[in-house]
Design a protein around this motif. Sequence first.
Motif, PDB file in Angstrom:
ATOM      1  N   TRP A  74       0.849  -1.195   0.000  1.00 20.54           N
ATOM      2  CA  TRP A  74       0.000   0.000   0.000  1.00 20.54           C
ATOM      3  C   TRP A  74       0.887   1.249   0.000  1.00 20.54           C
ATOM      4  N   GLY A  75       0.524   2.223  -0.799  1.00 20.15           N
ATOM      5  CA  GLY A  75       1.314   3.458  -0.847  1.00 20.15           C
ATOM      6  C   GLY A  75       1.213   4.280   0.408  1.00 20.15           C
ATOM      7  N   ASP A  76       0.188   4.016   1.232  1.00 24.55           N
ATOM      8  CA  ASP A  76       0.035   4.729   2.501  1.00 24.55           C
ATOM      9  C   ASP A  76       0.318   3.806   3.690  1.00 24.55           C
ATOM     10  N   ALA A  77       1.103   2.752   3.433  1.00 22.23           N
ATOM     11  CA  ALA A  77       1.466   1.808   4.492  1.00 22.23           C
ATOM     12  C   ALA A  77       2.315   2.495   5.553  1.00 22.23           C
ATOM     13  N   PRO A 125      -3.613   4.120  -2.748  1.00 17.99           N
ATOM     14  CA  PRO A 125      -2.552   3.889  -3.735  1.00 17.99           C
ATOM     15  C   PRO A 125      -1.868   2.554  -3.487  1.00 17.99           C
ATOM     16  N   VAL A 126      -1.433   1.922  -4.569  1.00 19.68           N
ATOM     17  CA  VAL A 126      -0.683   0.664  -4.498  1.00 19.68           C
ATOM     18  C   VAL A 126       0.645   0.876  -5.208  1.00 19.68           C
ATOM     19  N   LEU A 127       1.746   0.518  -4.551  1.00 20.28           N
ATOM     20  CA  LEU A 127       3.076   0.626  -5.138  1.00 20.28           C
ATOM     21  C   LEU A 127       3.537  -0.766  -5.557  1.00 20.28           C
ATOM     22  N   TRP A 128       3.854  -0.898  -6.835  1.00 16.94           N
ATOM     23  CA  TRP A 128       4.255  -2.182  -7.399  1.00 16.94           C
ATOM     24  C   TRP A 128       5.765  -2.215  -7.578  1.00 16.94           C
ATOM     25  N   ASP A 129       6.396  -3.212  -7.016  1.00 13.58           N
ATOM     26  CA  ASP A 129       7.832  -3.439  -7.170  1.00 13.58           C
ATOM     27  C   ASP A 129       8.032  -4.162  -8.505  1.00 13.58           C
ATOM     28  N   MET A 130       8.256  -3.391  -9.554  1.00 12.77           N
ATOM     29  CA  MET A 130       8.295  -3.949 -10.904  1.00 12.77           C
ATOM     30  C   MET A 130       9.480  -4.898 -11.100  1.00 12.77           C
ATOM     31  N   GLY A 131      10.577  -4.624 -10.419  1.00 10.39           N
ATOM     32  CA  GLY A 131      11.729  -5.512 -10.510  1.00 10.39           C
ATOM     33  C   GLY A 131      11.462  -6.864  -9.900  1.00 10.39           C
TER      34      GLY A 131
END
Length: 437
Positions: free
Chosen positions: A85-88, A248-254
């Motif tokens: 979560w982007g607000d974690a 918001p969701v943050l995706w670790d693309m790597g």
Amino acid sequence: MTSQFPSQETRHTVAVKVAHLKRMLDTRPTSGTAAPSPASVFAASALLLFSFLGTGCATLIPRDVVPERLADEAELTGMPNIRVWGDAPVATLGALVRTERHKRNAFADAGGRPIRQSSEFNIAAISGGGDNGAFGAGLLVGWSDAETRPDFDLVTGVSAGALIAPFVYLGRSRNPDLKDVFTKYTRNDIYDPGVMAPLIGSGLVDSSPLQNLIANYVDDRFLRDIARERRKGRLLLISTTNLDAERPVLWDMGRIAMSGHPQALGLFRKVLLASASIPGAFPPVRIQVRAEGRTYEELHVDGGVTQQVFVPPPLLAGRDPARPGRGPKTRLFIIRNGKVNPEWEAVGSGLFSISGRSIFTLIKNQSIGDLYRIYAMTQADGTDFNLAAIPSRFSLRWAEPFEPSYMQALYDEGYRAGLQGYPWIKAPPGLLKQSTQ
């Protein structure tokens, strides 16, 4: 909300509105009249969608929604820990960055020799902006061609910035592709405005052209290159908005790229598409997840709905908080694909003109608010704040969204600035006397 399908009267009403809006989108402004902004065009799309939902209140394509109690547990099968979560809480995000910074420091070359670490921890945060993303693309390519662009330890992207970020993450070899994405294509390569998607339940336009465009560049080799850089401890984070959760969701693309999962490539492409999918205009992207042994579907849209540009708080701190005063200096470079100064424009008295201009102003001020929030964090932890934005002197207007001549001119503006050495702004608007931006 008792029917899955709109009535004949509703379909006729929407068809009339779509035809009217299509004429508005396809009509070039008369001489001396400012062209509508990208945000105002899509605001009009959203307004039309809202009116449709108000008449029918129909859910046209049912899905199994993740229950609220399981929202924190939902994962993608075979790809755990690829998002947060982007607000974690800061501690959750902090654990990630400390682990990856350790990897970065321990990385060795093919011969097993430790690679010399920089005295700086460099971050690039790239905002949304639609076709204005051509400015950021040009700036970053020019900066690279000047051989002064750092090898970023962390790259984040939202919306148009999400389409820029992976190319920047991979370095100079991908500059030609980055230029092509923002100068080579037309509106029809991004979306099809002739499809009445509200009648089948998603959005006003068909985003499959953008989906195909992403697939043209993001292939198996691209994914392997992303995975290679991720193993060095470098981070590429892309933001989407989970509509059900309103977060918001943050995706670790790597980490997606490294997973080796057969669906990794498809998911990577989906996240980029979702981050750039303006709600009400583009259809939301459906992502399947699992929780308690059952499959559900989440709806993800433009990351700019929740944040126009982002850097999670612990990622700003290049130093380990447990060892104050130790570690590299952190430098943050924000690429704002838009102007930060007010822009006067004569607004028509019609509903679309007023609503479009209002939503454009709202989005612009949201982005400036994001800059203030990030700036406050940099001042608290000693990060060097640097901001780039489209200069106020750039006055060219487009006649239609994603017009090649407009995007080429904006790309050239950014490229010259990057090549010659951009005069980075050291604070958001109003906090320092600005240069002639």
